[in-house]
Design a protein around this motif. Structure first.
Motif, mmCIF file in Angstrom:
data_model
loop_
_atom_site.group_PDB
_atom_site.id
_atom_site.type_symbol
_atom_site.label_atom_id
_atom_site.label_comp_id
_atom_site.label_asym_id
_atom_site.label_seq_id
_atom_site.Cartn_x
_atom_site.Cartn_y
_atom_site.Cartn_z
ATOM 1 N N PRO A 74 0.803 -1.233 0.000
ATOM 2 C CA PRO A 74 0.000 0.000 0.000
ATOM 3 C C PRO A 74 0.833 1.279 0.000
ATOM 4 O O PRO A 74 0.514 2.232 -0.700
ATOM 5 C CB PRO A 74 -0.820 -0.108 1.300
ATOM 6 N N THR A 75 1.923 1.286 0.808
ATOM 7 C CA THR A 75 2.678 2.525 0.999
ATOM 8 C C THR A 75 4.171 2.222 1.036
ATOM 9 O O THR A 75 4.596 1.295 1.731
ATOM 10 C CB THR A 75 2.272 3.198 2.327
ATOM 11 N N GLY A 130 -11.461 -9.115 17.812
ATOM 12 C CA GLY A 130 -12.393 -8.370 16.975
ATOM 13 C C GLY A 130 -12.158 -8.508 15.487
ATOM 14 O O GLY A 130 -11.302 -9.264 15.014
ATOM 15 N N VAL A 131 -12.934 -7.734 14.732
ATOM 16 C CA VAL A 131 -12.917 -7.736 13.276
ATOM 17 C C VAL A 131 -12.662 -6.310 12.797
ATOM 18 O O VAL A 131 -13.132 -5.346 13.400
ATOM 19 C CB VAL A 131 -14.247 -8.261 12.705
ATOM 20 N N VAL A 132 -11.905 -6.169 11.707
ATOM 21 C CA VAL A 132 -11.608 -4.855 11.142
ATOM 22 C C VAL A 132 -12.027 -4.833 9.674
ATOM 23 O O VAL A 132 -12.235 -5.882 9.048
ATOM 24 C CB VAL A 132 -10.109 -4.511 11.259
ATOM 25 N N VAL A 133 -12.167 -3.618 9.125
ATOM 26 C CA VAL A 133 -12.518 -3.432 7.725
ATOM 27 C C VAL A 133 -11.468 -2.521 7.099
ATOM 28 O O VAL A 133 -11.187 -1.434 7.622
ATOM 29 C CB VAL A 133 -13.923 -2.808 7.570
ATOM 30 N N ASP A 134 -10.853 -2.960 5.984
ATOM 31 C CA ASP A 134 -9.826 -2.139 5.358
ATOM 32 C C ASP A 134 -10.458 -1.096 4.439
ATOM 33 O O ASP A 134 -11.687 -1.019 4.296
ATOM 34 C CB ASP A 134 -8.815 -3.005 4.617
ATOM 35 N N SER A 135 -9.629 -0.303 3.794
ATOM 36 C CA SER A 135 -10.109 0.797 2.965
ATOM 37 C C SER A 135 -10.849 0.318 1.732
ATOM 38 O O SER A 135 -11.563 1.089 1.090
ATOM 39 C CB SER A 135 -8.930 1.684 2.545
#
Length: 1018
Positions: free
Chosen positions: A534-535, A737-742
């Motif tokens: 990504p970067t 927990g759960v995460v959501v990317d861009s």
């Protein structure tokens, strides 16, 4: 039986060497006590030191209790004189090893005649009066033995140094191989990812090497294993130099033969039937080529201004052409390493009490046909360039008879370019991996990583300040106190592309026909992985600020205490500039040395220490999305490819890759649209370090005894126990927990942290001795009996340091089969090195040498992949079991099997002829012939050398097949519930065809090899 017989015979002759390394710097200290013949202390005695290593003469006087200390001395041979009006003058000649604290006590009688005492120096020094356990090897000794004279040659004969980590890297005292510190003249030489030593030295410019393995001073930090310090030469008041040419030829070795009774490579159902057949049956694909490769080395140094300014320079030029072989397919190829090393240093002393030192080392390496991991074809080779350099500035000063100071600034730079795939398109740049071979290290079609992307930089800088203060007390002996500050910065800038195209396919298996590889992609377990970056990286800065204090407290002639304390403070910023390591730790060090007679012949020692390592750069940077790739995975469900291994026509790799790419139907961002994700790890999103990382550490308890039988004979034994703590872990459970990317992709959040819910422990006994019979004849050796056990290896070939996955998706695993306790993969129960040098009578200059090494095998178990998901109700994970969709299952004990024990005898003959000039200067002509593995024995030990340029003896477990078949890889095997049922061999699992067999000729002992070196010294 051969190993047992050799072992029993050899055990009778065990010999060991130990010395001391008491400072992070290379300088040593000579200290002691002066008394009269009635045992009364003598203050005011003038003590003078002269040496070819010194510019001028150093002197001091004894204090009120008769004690003295002279710190800041470079390694070398010293003449010490003791003078007091009315008393005899005593002169002693001693050898000071690098970083050594050398006790020299003297008794002065009334003035009659002067006394001269010479302490006979040994090539391998044993010092009794120390609680530190270390070995000091002079380079003259290493180059007389049948070795290739590099750092590896020294470590292979050092006690408690096991060449059993990934790729044969060194596990010292049971530590992971990346947690040992390698120093060149006291300066860190570790590379930043896997922690191994950069070769920032020229062999002929090395003076000696110290390997410390236990009871190490508080001046040392950033390790939990050992400390290895290479000392190089500097100039002198006389001009001196050398030129050497070392010749090697792949045609000067025997072919690797398959011993009778061994398993046929790749087929564990077949064995080599007879010795006669074995002699006529070299390892498949093992061929030789006739090409002499010279290695040129030179050294030259001397005075610019006598006693004030010296210079020294050295160089090493080698265009190495080595015969290599691919894994499994056994395709021969040549590896070319064109390497040039240069070193220059200056030493300036305006007076004998002040010394300035500056050094610069440069290496340029250009590589043709390099490789990474266990490559299976020639398409996986690459061409790369790796320049590096090291700059050092140092000051040492004596401010008074009691106060000494030192300061050092260093900077190291390393760059890599070209090491990876030269292609970036989806077909030619996609890496293929064969998961059926037992690990993800077996790769083909293109190189790992990207060779045409941003070059990688691995750098470091260091500022070191130190003081030493000596003070007596009226009734409590004397204190030699050392204190200082050290700040070290681990700097890395890497855009870690995982392949040229950012795609890799982890396939079911491969079908091999001759040298052609055809992929097998089945729906049961083929995974397409996409690794976008990504970067770009901004560069990491993992800085450690350290304070240390150590007091060598000499109470009397019988008892000395070493009291130390070290404080380390991490301030680590990842490649996005985010602070991920901000902890601190205190490391106490305590040692006691008891001399029951007070004569320096016996010593009984004990010590306790806590060692704190540096935070691993790659682990602490894993939560950054700068320079690190994401990992999106999809379980392949498209057309199955090459289902019938016996089909007349098979699908080729490019066609198979195109089929998978077409099935994926990637969008503009590279993500598959045909099926949902089966796993996702996104640095900075799903991978997090919420609480910062602490430095892994170890508690050490050690005790020993030593006996100086005479000036020529010394024996020592030591026992060490270590308990390792604060391991790296990557946890995923219902609380993370759960995460959501861009991009809107959901993923299970993982937490990178430290844990003490894993085990790694080590206990070891080293016994050592040395006997110098005459100036050209000596024998010695060492034996290590040790055990390394637990349930966490902590590193692998692919990544170096790794986090534990033991606490991911706990509902799907059980500790008993997922992470059982047992002997760890680096455990080597027995290890012996024995040597002898014989100066042939009446043939002045001829020395015959023998080096015998014996080592037991390394453990491994039958580990396969099982899918537990059908037997568990998903408690809410996005991708239960992660991207692989499976869990590790130990079908046997983790140490159910071991590689074969190895024995090897190496021989050398060295001849030195001296020409005397009219100016009484000597010019020495020398030649040495070396025969490695003289009896051409072959053991399936994983310890073979990859070329004729290396020693061999380092154990790489990946050269032994460890594939296990389950329903996840073989549809004919029945699925079972790992949580409730016991698997049955042949029904639920089985050994893969290569299990326990050689995957490469280096799985066997290095074959008999001849090398020749010759040159001139003056």
């Amino acid at each position: 039986m051969r190993f047992l017989r050799t072992w029993l015979l050899s055990a009778v002759a065990l010999l060991v060497v130990t010395a001391v390394a008491t400072a992070q710097t290379t300088n040593g200290t000579i200290a002691g006590h002066v008394a009269d013949q009635q045992g009364l202390a003598l203050p005011g005695v003038t003590i003078s030191l002269a040496s070819s290593s010194l510019q001028g003469v150093r002197s001091t006087v004894t204090v009120t209790n008769g004690d003295y200390a002279i710190p800041g001395l470079p390694a070398g041979i010293y003449t010490i004189s003791f003078e007091l009006s009315g008393f005899e003058r005593v002169t002693k000649t001693v050898k000071l090893a690098p970083t050594q604290a050398l006790p020299v006590d003297v008794e002065l009688g009334l003035a009659v005649v002067s006394e001269a005492v010479t302490v006979t120096g040994r090539q391998v020094d044993t010092l009794m009066a120390t609680s530190q356990v270390a070995t000091n090897f002079k380079q003259d000794f290493i180059q007389t033995l049948p070795t290739n004279r590099d750092l590896n040659a020294t470590l292979l004969i050092a006690p408690a140094a096991h060449p059993t980590g990934p790729n044969g890297n060194y596990s010292i005292g049971g530590a992971m191989s990346f947690e040992t510190r390698y120093l060149i003249n006291g300066v860190d030489a570790n590379e930043n990812v896997r922690g191994q030593a950069n070769p920032l030295y020229i062999e002929d410019a090395v003076q000696e090497t110290t390997v410390a393995v236990a009871g190490i001073s508080a001046e040392y930090g950033r390790f939990t294993g050992g400390v290895v310090n290479v000392i190089t030469k500097s100039g002198g008041n006389l001009f001196s130099g050398s030129f050497r040419d070392s010749l090697a030829n792949d045609d000067w070795r025997a072919l690797t033969s398959l011993p009778a009774g061994t398993l046929v490579p790749g087929d564990r159902t077949q064995t080599v039937p007879t010795a006669a057949v074995a002699a006529d049956s070299p390892y498949p694909g093992d061929v030789k080529f006739d090409h002499v490769v010279p290695t040129y080395e030179y050294t030259f140094g001397g005075p610019i201004l006598k006693d004030h300014l010296w210079f020294f320079t050295a160089g090493r030029l080698q265009n190495q052409i080595a015969n290599r072989q691919t894994f499994v397919t056994n395709i021969p190829y040549t590896l070319t390493n064109d390497q040039k090393r240069y070193e220059v240093n200056l030493t300036y002393s305006p007076t004998a009490n002040h010394r300035f030192y500056g050094a610069y080392t440069n290496i340029q390496l250009d590589q043709l046909n390099g490789s990474q991991q266990n490559i299976m074809d020639l398409a996986s080779l690459f061409n790369a360039s790796n320049p590096q350099n090291l700059t050092t500035l140092n000051y040492n000063g004596v401010l008074s008879n009691r106060l000494y100071v030192e300061g050092r600034v260093t900077s190291r730079h390393w760059t890599s370019s070209g090491a990876g795939s030269p292609f970036t398109d989806p077909v030619n740049g996609t890496l293929l991996i064969d998961r059926s071979k037992g690990s993800t290290a077996f790769r083909y079609w293109t190189s790992t990583f990207c060779g045409v992307c941003t070059p990688e930089k691995r750098d470091s800088d260091d500022l070191f300040l130190k003081g030493s203060y000596f003070t007596p007390t009226k009734s409590g002996g004397s204190h030699n106190m050392q204190f200082g500050y050290d700040t070290f910065n681990d700097i890395r800038r890497s855009d870690n592309y995982q392949s040229g195209s950012n795609y890799r396919i982890i396939g079911t298996s491969t079908i091999i026909r001759g040298t052609d590889i055809f992929p097998q992609f089945l729906n049961s377990n083929t995974v397409l992985q996409y690794n976008p970056l990504p970067t770009p990286s901004l560069g990491t800065n993992f800085r450690i600020h350290s304070l240390f204090y150590n007091d060598a407290w000499r109470l009397n002639g019988h008892l000395t205490l070493n009291l130390g304390l070290r404080y380390d403070k991490n301030h680590g910023e990842n490649s996005l500039g985010v602070l991920t390591a901000n902890d601190s730790g205190v490391s106490p060090r305590f040692g006691v040395i008891y001399d029951p007679t007070g004569e320096g012949r016996w010593s009984i020692t004990a010590s306790f220490a806590k060692y704190v390592s540096a935070v691993a750069n790659t682990i602490a940077d894993s939560s950054s999305n700068a320079g690190n790739t994401a990992a999106y995975s999809w379980a392949y469900s498209g057309p199955q490819i090459n289902t019938n291994a016996n089909a007349a026509t098979l699908v080729t790799s490019p066609a198979a890759i195109q089929t998978v790419i077409d099935w994926c139907k990637a969008d503009a961002k590279g993500l598959c649209t045909s099926v949902p994700l089966s796993g996702a790890q996104v640095p900075g999103v799903s991978i997090t370090i919420p609480n910062g990382l602490s430095s892994p550490n170890a508690l050490e308890y050690a005790a020993g005894a030593s006996r100086q039988v005479s000036d020529r004979i010394a024996v020592r034994g030591d026992f060490t126990f270590r308990d390792f703590r604060d391991f790296y872990s990557q946890r995923i459970d219902t609380t993370t927990g759960v995460v959501v990317d861009s991009l809107g992709n959901r993923a299970d959040r993982s937490v990178v942290e430290n844990t003490n819910d894993l085990k790694r422990r080590y206990s070891g006994l080293t016994v050592s001795a040395t006997y110098r019979i005459s100036g050209r004849t000596d024998v010695g050796g060492n034996y290590t009996l040790s055990k390394l056990w637990g349930n966490f290896d902590g590193e692998n070939v692919t990544a170096g340091p790794v986090t534990s996955s033991a606490f991911q998706y706990p509902e799907y695993t059980q500790a008993s089969w997922n992470r059982p306790e047992g002997d760890l993969s680096a455990d080597q129960r027995h290890r012996t090195a024995m040597w002898g040098n014989y100066g042939v009578p009446r043939v002045d200059g001829l020395t015959l040498s023998v080096l015998e090494t014996i080592a037991s095998g390394l453990p491994y178990g039958a580990v396969g992949q099982v899918n537990v998901a059908p037997f568990v109700t998903n408690p809410g994970y996005v991708t239960p079991q992660g991207s692989s969709g499976t869990e590790n299952y130990y079908f046997t004990a983790r140490d159910a099997y071991r590689t074969e024990a190895s024995t090897r005898t190496d021989l050398s003959a060295s001849y030195n002829y001296t020409l005397k000039s009219a100016a009484s200067r000597h010019i020495d002509l020398f030649v040495q012939a070396v025969l490695v593995n003289a009896f051409n024995t072959f053991d399936l030990c994983g310890c073979g050398g990859a070329s004729v340029f290396v020693n061999g003896g380092n154990v790489a477990l990946t050269t032994i097949g460890q594939a296990v078949l389950t329903n996840s890889t073989t549809a004919t095997l029945a699925r079972f519930n790992p949580l409730t049922a016991a698997p049955v061999q042949g029904v639920n699992w089985n050994y893969g065809p290569n299990f326990g067999t050689a995957t490469n000729r280096t799985a066997y002992t290095s074959p008999r090899t001849f090398r020749l070196t010759f040159g001139v010294r003056f």
